[in-house]
Write a protein that holds these residues in place. Structure first.
Motif, PDB file in Angstrom:
ATOM      1  N   THR A 127       0.862  -1.185   0.000  1.00 41.99           N
ATOM      2  CA  THR A 127       0.000   0.000   0.000  1.00 41.99           C
ATOM      3  C   THR A 127       0.898   1.233   0.000  1.00 41.99           C
ATOM      4  O   THR A 127       1.997   1.206   0.561  1.00 41.99           O
ATOM      5  CB  THR A 127      -0.921   0.068   1.236  1.00 41.99           C
ATOM      6  N   GLY A 187       3.011  -2.389   4.241  1.00 39.54           N
ATOM      7  CA  GLY A 187       2.092  -1.256   4.429  1.00 39.54           C
ATOM      8  C   GLY A 187       2.882   0.039   4.489  1.00 39.54           C
ATOM      9  O   GLY A 187       3.429   0.392   5.536  1.00 39.54           O
ATOM     10  N   VAL A 188       2.962   0.718   3.365  1.00 35.71           N
ATOM     11  CA  VAL A 188       3.680   1.998   3.348  1.00 35.71           C
ATOM     12  C   VAL A 188       2.687   3.168   3.380  1.00 35.71           C
ATOM     13  O   VAL A 188       3.042   4.290   3.694  1.00 35.71           O
ATOM     14  CB  VAL A 188       4.597   2.121   2.093  1.00 35.71           C
ATOM     15  N   ALA A 189       1.441   2.887   3.047  1.00 34.81           N
ATOM     16  CA  ALA A 189       0.453   3.969   2.950  1.00 34.81           C
ATOM     17  C   ALA A 189       0.298   4.708   4.278  1.00 34.81           C
ATOM     18  O   ALA A 189       0.384   4.111   5.347  1.00 34.81           O
ATOM     19  CB  ALA A 189      -0.896   3.396   2.524  1.00 34.81           C
ATOM     20  N   VAL A 235      -2.309   5.749   6.070  1.00 39.85           N
ATOM     21  CA  VAL A 235      -3.766   5.553   6.143  1.00 39.85           C
ATOM     22  C   VAL A 235      -4.316   6.459   7.239  1.00 39.85           C
ATOM     23  O   VAL A 235      -3.763   6.503   8.340  1.00 39.85           O
ATOM     24  CB  VAL A 235      -4.083   4.074   6.480  1.00 39.85           C
ATOM     25  N   ALA A 236      -5.404   7.154   6.925  1.00 40.80           N
ATOM     26  CA  ALA A 236      -6.007   8.034   7.936  1.00 40.80           C
ATOM     27  C   ALA A 236      -6.439   7.209   9.140  1.00 40.80           C
ATOM     28  O   ALA A 236      -7.044   6.143   8.986  1.00 40.80           O
ATOM     29  CB  ALA A 236      -7.216   8.741   7.337  1.00 40.80           C
ATOM     30  N   ASP A 237      -6.116   7.699  10.326  1.00 35.38           N
ATOM     31  CA  ASP A 237      -6.548   6.992  11.536  1.00 35.38           C
ATOM     32  C   ASP A 237      -8.044   7.164  11.753  1.00 35.38           C
ATOM     33  O   ASP A 237      -8.714   6.281  12.272  1.00 35.38           O
ATOM     34  CB  ASP A 237      -5.784   7.539  12.754  1.00 35.38           C
ATOM     35  N   LYS A 267     -10.252   1.044  10.490  1.00 29.69           N
ATOM     36  CA  LYS A 267      -9.644  -0.262  10.793  1.00 29.69           C
ATOM     37  C   LYS A 267      -8.158  -0.191  10.437  1.00 29.69           C
ATOM     38  O   LYS A 267      -7.772   0.494   9.481  1.00 29.69           O
ATOM     39  CB  LYS A 267     -10.320  -1.357   9.969  1.00 29.69           C
ATOM     40  N   ASP A 268      -7.343  -0.917  11.175  1.00 34.97           N
ATOM     41  CA  ASP A 268      -5.899  -0.948  10.893  1.00 34.97           C
ATOM     42  C   ASP A 268      -5.624  -2.083   9.901  1.00 34.97           C
ATOM     43  O   ASP A 268      -5.714  -3.266  10.244  1.00 34.97           O
ATOM     44  CB  ASP A 268      -5.131  -1.148  12.206  1.00 34.97           C
ATOM     45  N   LEU A 328      -2.855  -3.053   8.283  1.00 37.45           N
ATOM     46  CA  LEU A 328      -1.652  -3.846   8.531  1.00 37.45           C
ATOM     47  C   LEU A 328      -1.859  -4.813   9.701  1.00 37.45           C
ATOM     48  O   LEU A 328      -1.519  -6.004   9.599  1.00 37.45           O
ATOM     49  CB  LEU A 328      -0.483  -2.887   8.804  1.00 37.45           C
ATOM     50  N   GLU A 346       7.251   8.845  12.580  1.00 39.55           N
ATOM     51  CA  GLU A 346       7.047   9.461  13.888  1.00 39.55           C
ATOM     52  C   GLU A 346       7.682  10.848  13.948  1.00 39.55           C
ATOM     53  O   GLU A 346       8.605  11.142  13.194  1.00 39.55           O
ATOM     54  CB  GLU A 346       7.670   8.584  14.993  1.00 39.55           C
ATOM     55  N   LYS A 390       1.487  -4.721  16.487  1.00 40.09           N
ATOM     56  CA  LYS A 390       0.904  -5.193  15.221  1.00 40.09           C
ATOM     57  C   LYS A 390       1.452  -6.553  14.792  1.00 40.09           C
ATOM     58  O   LYS A 390       1.093  -7.058  13.739  1.00 40.09           O
ATOM     59  CB  LYS A 390       1.149  -4.154  14.114  1.00 40.09           C
TER      60      LYS A 390
HETATM   61  O1  C5P Z   1      -0.280   3.009  13.726  1.00 43.10           O
HETATM   62  P1  C5P Z   1       0.359   3.736  12.594  1.00 43.10           P
HETATM   63  O2  C5P Z   1      -0.626   4.397  11.691  1.00 43.10           O
HETATM   64  O3  C5P Z   1       1.448   4.684  12.984  1.00 43.10           O
HETATM   65  O4  C5P Z   1       1.095   2.560  11.790  1.00 43.10           O
HETATM   66  C1  C5P Z   1       1.738   2.772  10.596  1.00 43.10           C
HETATM   67  C2  C5P Z   1       1.782   1.498   9.816  1.00 43.10           C
HETATM   68  O5  C5P Z   1       0.503   0.864   9.797  1.00 43.10           O
HETATM   69  C3  C5P Z   1       2.093   1.752   8.372  1.00 43.10           C
HETATM   70  O6  C5P Z   1       2.765   0.621   7.890  1.00 43.10           O
HETATM   71  C4  C5P Z   1       0.704   1.924   7.744  1.00 43.10           C
HETATM   72  O7  C5P Z   1       0.707   1.645   6.355  1.00 43.10           O
HETATM   73  C5  C5P Z   1      -0.114   0.916   8.524  1.00 43.10           C
HETATM   74  N1  C5P Z   1      -1.517   1.275   8.743  1.00 43.10           N
HETATM   75  C6  C5P Z   1      -2.529   0.558   8.158  1.00 43.10           C
HETATM   76  N2  C5P Z   1      -3.830   0.867   8.382  1.00 43.10           N
HETATM   77  C7  C5P Z   1      -4.171   1.887   9.185  1.00 43.10           C
HETATM   78  C8  C5P Z   1      -3.156   2.642   9.792  1.00 43.10           C
HETATM   79  C9  C5P Z   1      -1.861   2.326   9.559  1.00 43.10           C
HETATM   80  O8  C5P Z   1      -2.229  -0.367   7.384  1.00 43.10           O
HETATM   81  N3  C5P Z   1      -5.443   2.165   9.378  1.00 43.10           N
END
Ligand code: C5P
Length: 395
Positions: free
Chosen positions: A195, A274-276, A278-280, A306-307, A309, A327, A342
């Protein structure tokens, strides 16, 4: 060790065709990528672009004739091919391709191709009728049989006004093909899902919440993984970057869509990266019509996403999962905690002040063994080191 192009020499052969003007841009790209470029032109090529231009761009004298006395031993065909890590002929005219097939050696470029002890790549460029002619097609088949790499041609509008196959690949594509050519295929047979980029969460039809991630790091990882022989699927969010070559790319702009796309493609993958960014959180509801300006304050309720990764890593039979932790403080401590929470074998930690939108990045890899800081490098170089480290862990 990082694989670098800094010590490589490319002999760039230019033959007579209107696409020769694009060779100027190609030289610039090669130099930018730290290749040493030695240009060799045919007499016909000099009708289309001057040797002075190519000398200025490559920073090296241009050779045209067999009888050039600038080479000390008087054998430019041997001397130039000895120095080369690869010869790239771009553009390669129909006539030059025919010469290669017959092993002819009646000018400097054809002679040094015959005398070479290194890979030869050719980028055909010609009118579509010339390309489609059975004689050319026979010659191209012979080049393949002789283990000469044929790059392109492309289809599209031609200088002669016709539309069809025969255009030389664009300099960016040739540059990419050369990079791929030199990359050891350490991920051959691996299926990798990646991603990349920012997600974009709609508030209403014209407004959205997004972030400053450019997608450059994720795209670089996808491109280098493909260059290393992997079968790559890239799921990208809100990004305007040119998509990587030889990668299956799927756009999924919001966090929810990205989640669905990943879950749809994750089975049978060997690796998930998972490089994206992604909005929390995203708006609990996206307004169907444009929100009007009325009250002095406006509250938008956000719900947690949802997370992706973490959920992939928790699948019953998960792929090898790699995470990123961008960070702004306590980078290593936070990344270490994320790797643990994770359940990731490998996480890449970086300081957002260095990476965001930048061409360079400095990261630290964290795995079971410990922390491995990498130097400040271009994103493709960082991608290469991450993937080499990952390949070591997979084997
Ligand atoms: O928890 P945080 O967002 O800092 O974690 C970053 C890692 O988790 C990244 O590899 C990001 O692509 C992945 N991620 C994800 N889905 C989310 C939030 C983060 O896959 N909803």
């Amino acid at each position: 060790m990082i694989s670098t192009s800094s010590s490589r020499t490319i002999v760039l052969g230019i033959t007579g065709g209107i696409a020769a003007y694009k060779a100027a841009q190609l030289v610039r790209l090669l130099v930018q990528h730290n290749y040493k470029v030695q240009v060799v032109m045919t007499e016909a090529a000099c009708q289309f672009i001057t040797p002075v231009t190519m000398q200025a761009l490559s920073g090296n004298p241009v050779f045209i004739s067999m009888w050039d006395n600038a080479i000390p031993n008087g054998m430019p065909h041997i001397e130039l091919s000895r120095q080369a890590d690869a010869i790239l002929v771009a553009p390669a005219s129909a006539d030059f391709i025919a010469k290669l097939v017959h092993g002819r050696a009646d000018d400097l470029l054809s002679t040094l191709c015959l005398a070479r002890d290194c890979p030869l790549l050719v980028a055909p460029a010609m009118n579509k009728q010339m390309w489609e002619n059975p004689a050319t097609q026979r010659n191209i088949a012979q080049l393949h049989a002789d283990h000469i790499t044929v790059l392109g041609p492309d289809a599209g509008e031609q200088a002669c006004g016709e539309v069809g196959l025969g255009r030389m690949l664009e300099p960016d594509d040739l540059m990419q093909a050369l990079q791929a050519h030199f990359t050891p295929k350490r991920l051959l047979g691996k299926r990798i899902l990646i991603t990349a980029g920012a997600t974009l969460e709609h508030i209403d039809p014209v407004r959205a919440i997004t972030n400053l991630s450019s997608g450059k790091m994720g795209y670089a990882i996808a491109q280098v993984a493909a260059n290393m022989g992997a079968d790559v699927t890239l799921i990208y969010g809100h990004s305007t970057l040119a998509l990587p070559a030889h990668v299956t790319s799927i756009q999924a702009t919001s966090a929810e869509r990205m989640y669905q796309a990943v879950m749809q493609h994750v089975s049978n993958q060997d690796v998930f990266i998972g490089v994206a960014a992604v909005a929390d959180y995203s708006p609990a509801q996206s307004a169907p019509q444009k929100i009007k300006k009325s009250e002095d304050t406006l509250t938008i309720e956000l719900k947690k996403n949802k997370d992706i990764l973490a959920d992939v890593a928790s699948l019953p039979n998960p792929p090898f999962c790699v995470g990123f932790a961008a960070e702004s403080e306590q980078v290593i401590a936070q990344a270490t905690q994320k790797r643990f929470t994770k359940k990731l074998p490998l996480i890449v930690a970086n300081d957002i002040s260095v990476a965001m939108g930048n061409e360079l990045n400095q990261v630290t890899l964290i795995d079971d063994v410990g922390t491995h800081p990498l130097p400040l490098l271009s994103k493709p170089e960082v991608a290469s080191l991450i993937l080499q480290h990952m390949a070591n862990m997979l084997n």
